[in-house]
Design a protein around this motif. Structure first.
Motif, PDB file in Angstrom:
ATOM      1  N   ASN A  81      39.908  37.764  27.247  1.00  0.00           N
ATOM      2  CA  ASN A  81      40.401  38.987  27.895  1.00  0.00           C
ATOM      3  C   ASN A  81      41.165  38.706  29.191  1.00  0.00           C
ATOM      4  O   ASN A  81      41.449  39.626  29.958  1.00  0.00           O
ATOM      5  CB  ASN A  81      39.271  40.001  28.107  1.00  0.00           C
ATOM      6  CG  ASN A  81      38.279  39.585  29.165  1.00  0.00           C
ATOM      7  OD1 ASN A  81      38.578  38.818  30.075  1.00  0.00           O
ATOM      8  ND2 ASN A  81      37.070  40.092  29.057  1.00  0.00           N
ATOM      9  N   LEU A  82      41.478  37.436  29.440  1.00  0.00           N
ATOM     10  CA  LEU A  82      42.329  36.979  30.551  1.00  0.00           C
ATOM     11  C   LEU A  82      41.712  37.145  31.945  1.00  0.00           C
ATOM     12  O   LEU A  82      42.421  37.091  32.938  1.00  0.00           O
ATOM     13  CB  LEU A  82      43.698  37.660  30.496  1.00  0.00           C
ATOM     14  CG  LEU A  82      44.473  37.488  29.191  1.00  0.00           C
ATOM     15  CD1 LEU A  82      45.784  38.250  29.255  1.00  0.00           C
ATOM     16  CD2 LEU A  82      44.717  36.023  28.882  1.00  0.00           C
ATOM     17  N   SER A  83      40.394  37.329  32.035  1.00  0.00           N
ATOM     18  CA  SER A  83      39.763  37.382  33.351  1.00  0.00           C
ATOM     19  C   SER A  83      39.407  35.982  33.860  1.00  0.00           C
ATOM     20  O   SER A  83      39.120  35.798  35.038  1.00  0.00           O
ATOM     21  CB  SER A  83      38.511  38.259  33.315  1.00  0.00           C
ATOM     22  OG  SER A  83      37.540  37.714  32.446  1.00  0.00           O
ATOM     23  N   ILE A  84      39.426  35.003  32.952  1.00  0.00           N
ATOM     24  CA  ILE A  84      39.214  33.596  33.288  1.00  0.00           C
ATOM     25  C   ILE A  84      40.432  32.834  32.770  1.00  0.00           C
ATOM     26  O   ILE A  84      40.894  33.102  31.650  1.00  0.00           O
ATOM     27  CB  ILE A  84      37.909  33.068  32.654  1.00  0.00           C
ATOM     28  CG1 ILE A  84      36.707  33.801  33.265  1.00  0.00           C
ATOM     29  CG2 ILE A  84      37.771  31.565  32.843  1.00  0.00           C
ATOM     30  CD1 ILE A  84      35.372  33.450  32.658  1.00  0.00           C
ATOM     31  N   PRO A  85      40.971  31.902  33.555  1.00  0.00           N
ATOM     32  CA  PRO A  85      42.169  31.168  33.107  1.00  0.00           C
ATOM     33  C   PRO A  85      41.944  30.438  31.784  1.00  0.00           C
ATOM     34  O   PRO A  85      40.827  30.017  31.475  1.00  0.00           O
ATOM     35  CB  PRO A  85      42.426  30.161  34.229  1.00  0.00           C
ATOM     36  CG  PRO A  85      41.638  30.623  35.388  1.00  0.00           C
ATOM     37  CD  PRO A  85      40.510  31.453  34.866  1.00  0.00           C
ATOM     38  N   LYS A  86      43.025  30.273  31.039  1.00  0.00           N
ATOM     39  CA  LYS A  86      42.948  29.532  29.787  1.00  0.00           C
ATOM     40  C   LYS A  86      42.767  28.047  30.084  1.00  0.00           C
ATOM     41  O   LYS A  86      43.346  27.524  31.032  1.00  0.00           O
ATOM     42  CB  LYS A  86      44.211  29.738  28.961  1.00  0.00           C
ATOM     43  CG  LYS A  86      44.315  31.126  28.392  1.00  0.00           C
ATOM     44  CD  LYS A  86      45.481  31.236  27.450  1.00  0.00           C
ATOM     45  CE  LYS A  86      45.494  32.637  26.864  1.00  0.00           C
ATOM     46  NZ  LYS A  86      46.515  32.779  25.846  1.00  0.00           N
TER      47      LYS A  86
END
Length: 81
Positions: free
Chosen positions: A50-55
């Motif tokens: 969900n893009l709240s933590i970097p890939k």
């Protein structure tokens, strides 16, 4: 019985202990990221989705790691929100 400071620090990954001193170009693995966020592996991967933590970046076929600079920016954004 209380554990000594030395015993406690032996259980903490070195990368977590030295996180503030690491350069932004360094990489950390999943156990350190879990400790920084205080969540489980599943929650980390949900956060990536969900893009709240970097890939993460695949360093090798079997080695996935996160860029320290990107993690710091995400943690700072989370703290400011």
């Amino acid at each position: 019985m209380q554990q000594s400071k030395t015993e406690l620090s032996q259980n903490i990954p070195t990368a977590l202990v030295n996180f503030d001193a690491m350069p932004d170009s360094a990489y950390i693995r999943l156990p350190v990221l879990k400790a920084l966020y205080g969540v489980s592996s599943a929650t980390i991967w949900r956060g990536v989705k969900n893009l709240s933590i970097p890939k993460p970046v695949k360093l090798t076929e079997r080695c996935t790691a996160w860029n320290v600079g990107m993690v710091r920016a995400a943690l700072a954004a989370k703290a400011g929100a």
